[in-house]
Design a protein around this motif. Structure first.
Motif, PDB file in Angstrom:
ATOM      1  N   UNK A 145       0.834  -1.205   0.000  1.00  0.00           N
ATOM      2  CA  UNK A 145       0.000   0.000   0.000  1.00  0.00           C
ATOM      3  C   UNK A 145       0.870   1.257   0.000  1.00  0.00           C
ATOM      4  N   UNK A 146       2.009   1.198   0.701  1.00  0.00           N
ATOM      5  CA  UNK A 146       2.914   2.352   0.727  1.00  0.00           C
ATOM      6  C   UNK A 146       3.459   2.644  -0.672  1.00  0.00           C
ATOM      7  N   UNK A 147       3.705   1.596  -1.448  1.00  0.00           N
ATOM      8  CA  UNK A 147       4.275   1.771  -2.787  1.00  0.00           C
ATOM      9  C   UNK A 147       3.220   2.097  -3.835  1.00  0.00           C
ATOM     10  N   UNK A 148       2.010   1.499  -3.684  1.00  0.00           N
ATOM     11  CA  UNK A 148       1.012   1.586  -4.748  1.00  0.00           C
ATOM     12  C   UNK A 148      -0.289   2.257  -4.331  1.00  0.00           C
ATOM     13  N   UNK A 149      -0.418   2.640  -3.076  1.00  0.00           N
ATOM     14  CA  UNK A 149      -1.631   3.323  -2.633  1.00  0.00           C
ATOM     15  C   UNK A 149      -2.822   2.385  -2.493  1.00  0.00           C
ATOM     16  N   UNK A 150      -4.026   2.966  -2.537  1.00  0.00           N
ATOM     17  CA  UNK A 150      -5.256   2.212  -2.297  1.00  0.00           C
ATOM     18  C   UNK A 150      -5.476   1.091  -3.303  1.00  0.00           C
ATOM     19  N   UNK A 151      -4.908   1.205  -4.488  1.00  0.00           N
ATOM     20  CA  UNK A 151      -5.124   0.184  -5.514  1.00  0.00           C
ATOM     21  C   UNK A 151      -4.619  -1.174  -5.070  1.00  0.00           C
ATOM     22  N   UNK A 152      -3.690  -1.207  -4.122  1.00  0.00           N
ATOM     23  CA  UNK A 152      -3.128  -2.469  -3.646  1.00  0.00           C
ATOM     24  C   UNK A 152      -3.842  -3.001  -2.409  1.00  0.00           C
ATOM     25  N   UNK A 153      -4.935  -2.372  -2.009  1.00  0.00           N
ATOM     26  CA  UNK A 153      -5.679  -2.873  -0.851  1.00  0.00           C
ATOM     27  C   UNK A 153      -6.301  -4.220  -1.155  1.00  0.00           C
ATOM     28  N   UNK A 154      -6.559  -4.968  -0.091  1.00  0.00           N
ATOM     29  CA  UNK A 154      -7.129  -6.302  -0.239  1.00  0.00           C
ATOM     30  C   UNK A 154      -8.554  -6.234  -0.752  1.00  0.00           C
TER      31      UNK A 154
END
Length: 301
Positions: A145-154
């Motif tokens: 999430x730190x690298x890609x933001x909300x798009x990487x949320x589960x």
């Protein structure tokens, strides 16, 4: 009944009565009482094949692009349906908060089907273009999430999983309000994998399912329309789009696992895509145009 017999035996012993619960007519009647049946443990859902997992990721991106939905926490995990075939599965995404939310609320069933046909076409364009599926490993979800933001949320939980999550927030259950036992220390965070289809989707591979190297090996995907539990738009409390799909090539091969440390170029491309994919906006104008034509054609029939 057996528990009651134990209690009665203790009571009669305490008051001095000599009653046998292990012999005589009463004992035979107690023995005839059947033991309670053992609870059946339901097996968990089957893990998706590489083809089904890859198709679900492509369809997730197509759904978000057509609905105008941001990515991250808006889509439930794919559910394979092996009883209907090796390449059949179901996926759902909420349309709440999407760019087209107001439009979807007012749309008719005919317009909803046209929307889903637009999603199907968008997914097949990605397959025809043979877009790559890049696997990016992170030490834990927080790093992703730190690298890609909300798009990487589960994925968004649904059903019992969602209710369990709400109960925990309210303090019910384990370690909740009034709970006597202290919560055990949390286990170390597991490593996670994010799947990136350039220009289309970023998705957490929370099921750790196998994936294909590119979308082209799927051949195509087809949606099921017009029947119960098939592709549809729910305008009730759930507010979800449900897609039931079939992969043309269900035995498509699995790609190699992600490297322990992501390549700088892959991470940079994913981070650049995340800035666009994290915004609730329509990203597939071709699908919207095709959708309008399909809705008009259906009304003309």
């Amino acid at each position: 009944p057996r528990a009651s017999a134990n209690v009665l035996a203790k009571v009669t012993s305490d008051i001095g009565l000599n009653v046998s619960w292990t012999s005589g007519p009463l004992a035979s009647r107690m023995a005839a009482v059947p033991a309670p049946p053992e609870k059946k443990v339901r097996p968990g859902p089957p893990k998706p094949s590489a083809a089904v997992m890859t198709a679900s990721v492509v369809i997730r991106g197509a759904l978000a692009a057509v609905l105008g939905q941001k990515l991250g926490g808006v889509c439930a995990a794919v559910v394979p349906i092996p009883s209907e075939g090796p390449g059949v599965a179901k996926l759902q995404m909420t349309w709440k908060g999407s760019a087209r939310e107001a439009e979807i609320k007012k749309a008719s069933d005919v317009e909803h089907e046209a929307l889903l046909r637009g999603v199907e076409a968008a997914a097949n364009r990605a397959i025809e273009a043979d877009l790559p599926v890049v696997r990016i490993a992170f030490p834990d979800a927080a790093a992703a999430v730190a690298a890609l933001g909300d798009a990487a949320e589960d994925e968004a939980p649904t059903g019992k999983a969602a209710k369990k999550g709400k109960d925990k927030k309210k303090g019910k259950g384990e370690g909740g309000e009034g709970g006597a036992a202290e919560a055990a220390p949390p286990p170390p965070p597991p490593d996670v994998e994010v799947l990136h289809v350039p220009g289309l989707v970023l998705a957490m591979n929370s099921m750790k399912g196998p994936v294909c190297a590119s979308a082209g090996v799927l051949g195509s995907v087809s949606f099921a329309f017009g029947a119960k539990n098939c592709s549809a738009v729910d305008k009730g409390k759930k507010a979800v789009v449900v897609v039931k799909f079939t992969v043309a090539e269900p035995d498509a091969p699995e790609a190699a696992a992600a490297a322990a440390a992501p390549e700088a170029a892959a991470l940079e491309a994913a981070a650049a895509d995340a800035k666009t994919l994290n915004v609730a906006q329509v990203r597939d104008e071709a699908a919207i145009a095709a959708e309008a034509d399909a809705a008009q054609a259906a009304q003309d029939v």
